[in-house]
Scaffold this motif. Sequence first.
Motif: not given
Length: 447
Positions: A290-301
Amino acid sequence: MRKRNWLSALRFVFLAWVFSAAGLAPAITQGQLPASQHTSAPITVEHGPNTAAQQAKPYVILVSLDGFRYDYPRIYRSPNLDALGARGASAPEGMIPAYPSITFPNHYTIVTGLYPEHHGIVANAFYDPVRKQVYSYKDPQTEADGTWYGGTPLWVLAEQQGMRAACFFWPGSEADIQGVRPTYYMKYDNKFPNAQRVAQVLTWLQLPPAERPHFITLYFSDVDSAGHAHGPDSPEVGVAVHEVDDEIGRLVAGLGKLNLPVDLIVVADHGMVKVDGDWMNLGQYFDTGLLEKSLEGFMYPRSEAAAEQVFAALDGKSDKFKVYRNGSVPAGLRFDGNLREGDPVVVPTGPYLIRVNVPPAGAGDAMHPSGPPVGMHGYDPAHMPEMKAIFFAAGPDIRAGEKLAPFENVNLYPLIAHILGLDISHLTTGHVDGDLKVLRGILDKAH
Ligand code: AMP
Ligand code: ZN
Ligand code: ZN
């Protein structure tokens, strides 16, 4: 740097002319060291001399001791910092970092007076869903690209108003923010010996008045590194505290010989807490597709619907974190509405290690190759006093013996601008979150 022979000086002037004639950024020169050592040589950007008005101004040295928790002076003893506090002002119960209490967001908050959601450096590494690019403090290209940075950092403010500035490391100081770099700066080199950092600052202050920087930053990472590797209650942190405190002593002793009106401000970006438990992976609760990207604890839907699905999947799943849709994050966190923060936003409720997923092999943090760190920061300072940082300031513009109650670090910006007589009422980057009222009381009567 200054003792160029006439030939190289001539070459420099010629190059500066060619660049400016071509409408390019100001000419940049590097120290005359072999190419292999260039990373540790000061870089000079020609901005011309300090204007006559600026030459009459005081000097401010802003020092950051990364990860120096507010109560370390009492736990480990730091006589040089204590002496600074006795001679000037201090905040015995700490200075409050912005959320998230991590290195790049907070250093950049200190020099812009803006909360991370307003200056845009919302983490050490984050994704920008509009640019479709990742910013990382470990990527020299993004770190040096001024288009990532909002606000007007103190060195840019100074340079724009005809005052020379120097940075011996500071997050953002290598970037061309609004097309401006400090007159003197360094490429970040973790291993650059601490004593030589202090020596370079003292060298800058011995330049002729026209070239001498009035605003200088200086940075040491030892205490943060020891805190991560061994935890805040370790003898190793004690050793690091004493090492950086010694550097402050060396700096103060050196300044004493210069007979210049220097205000020395020593701060930290955040504190440190002992971690509870191992990494927790949010990816166990939802389909990370569902995520375009994730970085550590950050989620980009990938979409609004995906954000809502991830939110619903995480909501109420654990008492180790709270989850909010971006746009509904509690106001006190000041972490709401910037797309770089991702959506939903996960806020740990204690000293937990939370990430979306195990990073791909080889991408792990080089600092902690064997398992999770013992100490960590990044948490909400309102609910975790261990996140609070030190504040000490002394010099001709600071009243002696002032003890401050905890205050937010956004307020340092208007204080330093005021001491240096720099105007922040007409910033092209708009409103500043900090307020001079908060720290005005520590200024000498003359202000
Ligand atoms: P953190 O992960 O938040 O604990 O970040 C601390 C680390 O940031 C330090 O150990 C440094 O290696 C790194 N760091 C600090 N300043 C800079 C800088 N100006 N450029 C690149 N990395 C930096
Ligand atoms: Zn830090
Ligand atoms: Zn750290």
